[in-house]
Scaffold this motif. Structure first.
Motif, PDB file in Angstrom:
ATOM      1  N   GLY A 193       0.778  -1.231   0.000  1.00 27.08           N
ATOM      2  CA  GLY A 193       0.000   0.000   0.000  1.00 27.08           C
ATOM      3  C   GLY A 193       0.807   1.278   0.000  1.00 27.08           C
ATOM      4  N   GLY A 194       2.133   1.165  -0.088  1.00 29.05           N
ATOM      5  CA  GLY A 194       2.964   2.362  -0.031  1.00 29.05           C
ATOM      6  C   GLY A 194       2.697   3.322  -1.176  1.00 29.05           C
ATOM      7  N   THR A 195       2.570   2.809  -2.392  1.00 32.75           N
ATOM      8  CA  THR A 195       2.328   3.671  -3.550  1.00 32.75           C
ATOM      9  C   THR A 195       0.973   4.350  -3.455  1.00 32.75           C
ATOM     10  OG1 THR A 195       3.729   2.330  -4.985  1.00 32.75           O
ATOM     11  CG2 THR A 195       2.109   3.731  -6.059  1.00 32.75           C
ATOM     12  N   LEU A 196      -0.052   3.595  -3.041  1.00 34.43           N
ATOM     13  CA  LEU A 196      -1.383   4.176  -2.953  1.00 34.43           C
ATOM     14  C   LEU A 196      -1.447   5.267  -1.883  1.00 34.43           C
ATOM     15  CD1 LEU A 196      -4.686   2.312  -3.392  1.00 34.43           C
ATOM     16  CD2 LEU A 196      -4.489   3.987  -1.561  1.00 34.43           C
ATOM     17  N   LEU A 197      -0.816   5.034  -0.756  1.00 34.97           N
ATOM     18  CA  LEU A 197      -0.796   6.056   0.297  1.00 34.97           C
ATOM     19  C   LEU A 197      -0.082   7.315  -0.161  1.00 34.97           C
ATOM     20  CD1 LEU A 197      -0.166   4.411   3.799  1.00 34.97           C
ATOM     21  CD2 LEU A 197      -2.071   5.856   3.096  1.00 34.97           C
ATOM     22  N   GLU A 198       1.033   7.142  -0.865  1.00 32.43           N
ATOM     23  CA  GLU A 198       1.768   8.307  -1.355  1.00 32.43           C
ATOM     24  C   GLU A 198       0.951   9.057  -2.397  1.00 32.43           C
ATOM     25  OE1 GLU A 198       4.682  11.155  -1.756  1.00 32.43           O
ATOM     26  OE2 GLU A 198       4.362   9.637  -0.197  1.00 32.43           O
ATOM     27  N   ALA A 199       0.232   8.323  -3.254  1.00 35.64           N
ATOM     28  CA  ALA A 199      -0.631   8.974  -4.234  1.00 35.64           C
ATOM     29  C   ALA A 199      -1.740   9.760  -3.544  1.00 35.64           C
ATOM     30  CB  ALA A 199      -1.227   7.934  -5.181  1.00 35.64           C
ATOM     31  N   ALA A 200      -2.321   9.186  -2.497  1.00 40.42           N
ATOM     32  CA  ALA A 200      -3.373   9.885  -1.749  1.00 40.42           C
ATOM     33  C   ALA A 200      -2.823  11.160  -1.110  1.00 40.42           C
ATOM     34  CB  ALA A 200      -3.949   8.958  -0.683  1.00 40.42           C
ATOM     35  N   ARG A 201      -1.601  11.074  -0.602  1.00 45.27           N
ATOM     36  CA  ARG A 201      -0.981  12.247   0.031  1.00 45.27           C
ATOM     37  C   ARG A 201      -0.777  13.367  -0.996  1.00 45.27           C
ATOM     38  NH1 ARG A 201       2.717   9.685   2.090  1.00 45.27           N
ATOM     39  NH2 ARG A 201       1.868   9.505   4.203  1.00 45.27           N
ATOM     40  N   VAL A 202      -0.308  13.018  -2.182  1.00 50.78           N
ATOM     41  CA  VAL A 202      -0.086  14.012  -3.229  1.00 50.78           C
ATOM     42  C   VAL A 202      -1.414  14.617  -3.677  1.00 50.78           C
ATOM     43  CG1 VAL A 202       0.692  14.311  -5.619  1.00 50.78           C
ATOM     44  CG2 VAL A 202       2.069  12.975  -4.018  1.00 50.78           C
ATOM     45  N   LEU A 203      -2.437  13.791  -3.813  1.00 51.52           N
ATOM     46  CA  LEU A 203      -3.750  14.294  -4.226  1.00 51.52           C
ATOM     47  C   LEU A 203      -4.308  15.284  -3.205  1.00 51.52           C
ATOM     48  CD1 LEU A 203      -5.213  10.915  -5.496  1.00 51.52           C
ATOM     49  CD2 LEU A 203      -4.835  12.944  -6.920  1.00 51.52           C
ATOM     50  N   LYS A 204      -4.146  14.985  -1.927  1.00 48.31           N
ATOM     51  CA  LYS A 204      -4.619  15.903  -0.887  1.00 48.31           C
ATOM     52  C   LYS A 204      -3.818  17.199  -0.911  1.00 48.31           C
ATOM     53  CE  LYS A 204      -7.119  14.882   2.332  1.00 48.31           C
ATOM     54  NZ  LYS A 204      -8.551  15.075   2.635  1.00 48.31           N
ATOM     55  N   GLN A 205      -2.507  17.085  -1.125  1.00 45.65           N
ATOM     56  CA  GLN A 205      -1.674  18.280  -1.210  1.00 45.65           C
ATOM     57  C   GLN A 205      -2.069  19.166  -2.383  1.00 45.65           C
ATOM     58  OE1 GLN A 205       2.266  16.608  -1.393  1.00 45.65           O
ATOM     59  NE2 GLN A 205       2.457  16.403   0.841  1.00 45.65           N
ATOM     60  N   ARG A 206      -2.569  18.540  -3.438  1.00 48.50           N
ATOM     61  CA  ARG A 206      -2.995  19.285  -4.616  1.00 48.50           C
ATOM     62  C   ARG A 206      -4.452  19.744  -4.536  1.00 48.50           C
ATOM     63  NH1 ARG A 206       0.042  18.414  -9.385  1.00 48.50           N
ATOM     64  NH2 ARG A 206      -1.650  19.531 -10.445  1.00 48.50           N
ATOM     65  N   GLY A 207      -5.063  19.572  -3.373  1.00 52.30           N
ATOM     66  CA  GLY A 207      -6.367  20.168  -3.150  1.00 52.30           C
ATOM     67  C   GLY A 207      -7.569  19.262  -3.251  1.00 52.30           C
ATOM     68  N   ALA A 208      -7.396  17.953  -3.363  1.00 55.59           N
ATOM     69  CA  ALA A 208      -8.546  17.054  -3.401  1.00 55.59           C
ATOM     70  C   ALA A 208      -9.322  17.145  -2.089  1.00 55.59           C
ATOM     71  CB  ALA A 208      -8.095  15.619  -3.649  1.00 55.59           C
ATOM     72  N   LYS A 209     -10.659  17.202  -2.192  1.00 57.50           N
ATOM     73  CA  LYS A 209     -11.488  17.285  -0.986  1.00 57.50           C
ATOM     74  C   LYS A 209     -11.456  15.954  -0.228  1.00 57.50           C
ATOM     75  CE  LYS A 209     -15.577  19.003  -1.345  1.00 57.50           C
ATOM     76  NZ  LYS A 209     -16.938  19.249  -1.879  1.00 57.50           N
ATOM     77  N   ASN A 210     -11.779  14.886  -0.913  1.00 61.34           N
ATOM     78  CA  ASN A 210     -11.757  13.542  -0.337  1.00 61.34           C
ATOM     79  C   ASN A 210     -11.135  12.579  -1.340  1.00 61.34           C
ATOM     80  OD1 ASN A 210     -13.399  13.549   2.335  1.00 61.34           O
ATOM     81  ND2 ASN A 210     -14.736  14.659   0.904  1.00 61.34           N
ATOM     82  N   VAL A 211     -10.309  11.668  -0.822  1.00 61.44           N
ATOM     83  CA  VAL A 211      -9.720  10.626  -1.658  1.00 61.44           C
ATOM     84  C   VAL A 211     -10.324   9.287  -1.237  1.00 61.44           C
ATOM     85  CG1 VAL A 211      -7.625   9.404  -2.344  1.00 61.44           C
ATOM     86  CG2 VAL A 211      -7.559  11.887  -1.957  1.00 61.44           C
ATOM     87  N   TYR A 212     -11.050   8.676  -2.156  1.00 66.13           N
ATOM     88  CA  TYR A 212     -11.553   7.321  -1.965  1.00 66.13           C
ATOM     89  C   TYR A 212     -10.638   6.377  -2.745  1.00 66.13           C
ATOM     90  CZ  TYR A 212     -15.760   9.777  -0.406  1.00 66.13           C
ATOM     91  OH  TYR A 212     -16.634  10.610   0.250  1.00 66.13           O
ATOM     92  N   ALA A 213     -10.662   5.114  -2.391  1.00 62.79           N
ATOM     93  CA  ALA A 213      -9.797   4.152  -3.082  1.00 62.79           C
ATOM     94  C   ALA A 213     -10.557   2.860  -3.337  1.00 62.79           C
ATOM     95  CB  ALA A 213      -8.535   3.871  -2.265  1.00 62.79           C
ATOM     96  N   TYR A 214     -10.168   2.190  -4.413  1.00 69.50           N
ATOM     97  CA  TYR A 214     -10.733   0.875  -4.740  1.00 69.50           C
ATOM     98  C   TYR A 214      -9.647  -0.001  -5.342  1.00 69.50           C
ATOM     99  CZ  TYR A 214     -12.877  -2.868  -7.414  1.00 69.50           C
ATOM    100  OH  TYR A 214     -13.174  -4.099  -7.925  1.00 69.50           O
ATOM    101  N   VAL A 215      -9.554  -1.236  -4.862  1.00 69.35           N
ATOM    102  CA  VAL A 215      -8.772  -2.279  -5.529  1.00 69.35           C
ATOM    103  C   VAL A 215      -9.613  -3.545  -5.534  1.00 69.35           C
ATOM    104  CG1 VAL A 215      -6.518  -1.332  -4.867  1.00 69.35           C
ATOM    105  CG2 VAL A 215      -7.614  -3.064  -3.419  1.00 69.35           C
ATOM    106  N   THR A 216      -9.472  -4.333  -6.578  1.00 69.89           N
ATOM    107  CA  THR A 216     -10.203  -5.596  -6.631  1.00 69.89           C
ATOM    108  C   THR A 216      -9.595  -6.607  -5.673  1.00 69.89           C
ATOM    109  OG1 THR A 216     -10.821  -5.202  -8.943  1.00 69.89           O
ATOM    110  CG2 THR A 216     -10.958  -7.469  -8.143  1.00 69.89           C
TER     111      THR A 216
END
Length: 339
Positions: free
Chosen positions: A252-275
């Motif tokens: 989950g390291g890549t997904l967490l880092e992506a979520a962090r970058v998205l929040k830094q860029r102003g995303a209100k909420n980050v949801y995630a999905y993996v199969t």
């Protein structure tokens, strides 16, 4: 206008009831087999298999439905397979061989998660691409007269379908229709953009979400030493609720880092999905939040996964970030190639 068909609706409708099956399961999918019969009693008949060991550690397997007579002869058979370990894999191959030699009419192997899918290539001579070797073993199963159908969900690399040959034909499916139905049912998530962690995932899945009217945001990742860097290559998450999507998750390291970058860029909420939620060594714990934490401070607001890896999803807490989506209704629909 899109209409959501819920999992409960699929379970109650006769829409997909065309072929009746006898169902067997590998270790870990027994509960799914029982639920197939419970939800669709006119279509599925579940038969148990006992996976025991002799004192010397070798398999002691007993398949029901063979005494006092062979009750699977002439039947269409579904086998729910979880190749979760080398030991479980060998045991299930033994059962599959016996079934195929028992005069069944057809065999459908439902393998929601192909665990060796990420090992599909090598860059050093001598390294074994187990995605290919497993495919060779599966392809060498005996024939019951027609090739066995192998249903796999969100296989890691589409080209892996060409590793199979002879007696097995892969039937590739996705958990994304399940997610789409769930989002339509929820309604209040107000997701306007879908994010992919890399260009490969975007090429694989973006078309599905473009057709549903979502904006596409693509990230890129590269390593500098032991550090994993994620950047946004295309799209703008500012002020939006976004859904981060991938086929599977390991630590989950890549997904967490992506979520962090998205929040830094102003995303209100980050949801995630993996199969496929793999999470070795219970690495899912890094996604949990404190119950009294400020929702705006959470990197991932809600994390959707399917139960394709029940050994993992059975451990996930139900009162925190994770929500497990039931894959069974999608499997039943896909048996008839219906979405």
């Amino acid at each position: 206008m899109l209409r959501s068909t819920s999992c409960s609706e699929i379970a109650s409708q006769d829409l997909y009831e065309t072929t009746s099956y006898v169902v067997f399961a590998g270790h870990g999918y027994e509960q799914m087999g029982e639920r197939m019969q419970e939800l669709y009693p006119s279509r599925f008949h579940y038969m148990t298999t006992s996976y025991d060991k002799f004192p010397d550690g070798t398999d002691d397997i007993t398949i029901s439905g063979f005494t006092p007579k062979n009750m699977v002869a002439g039947k269409d058979v579904v086998f729910l397979s979880a190749l979760s370990s080398n030991d479980a894999t060998l045991s299930q191959f033994s059962v599959l061989i016996v079934l195929l030699q028992s005069f069944i009419r057809s065999l459908t192997i439902v393998l929601p998660y192909y665990p060796v899918g990420t090992m599909d290539r090598v860059d050093v001579e001598g390294k074994v691409a187990t995605a290919s070797t497993y495919a060779t073993i599966l392809s060498s199963l005996p024939s019951c007269g027609t090739p066995a159908r192998l249903m796999i969900y969100d296989i890691h690399a589409l080209q892996e379908r060409f590793y199979f040959h002879q007696n097995v034909v892969p039937s590739l499916h996705s958990g994304l229709p399940l997610l789409r139905r769930h989002l339509l049912e929820q309604g209040n998530l107000d997701i306007s953009a879908v994010v992919f962690p890399d260009d490969g995932a975007a090429k694989r899945f973006a078309a599905y979400f473009i057709s549903q009217g979502y904006e596409i945001i693509t990230c890129g990742k590269h390593r500098v030493g032991s550090k994993r860097n994620v950047t946004i290559q295309d799209g703008d998450p500012a002020g939006k609720n976004v859904m981060l999507i991938d086929d599977l998750i390991q630590t989950g390291g890549t997904l967490l880092e992506a979520a962090r970058v998205l929040k830094q860029r102003g995303a209100k909420n980050v949801y995630a999905y993996v199969t496929h939620a793999i999470f070795p060594l219970q690495s899912w714990k890094k996604f949990l939040f404190e119950p009294d934490s400020d929702p705006s401070s959470r990197l991932v607001t809600k994390f959707f996964v399917t139960d394709s890896v029940p050994a993992t999803t059975s451990l996930l807490p139900t009162d925190n970030v994770f929500e497990v989506l039931d894959l069974l209704p999608q499997i039943v629909a896909d048996l008839d190639f219906r979405e």
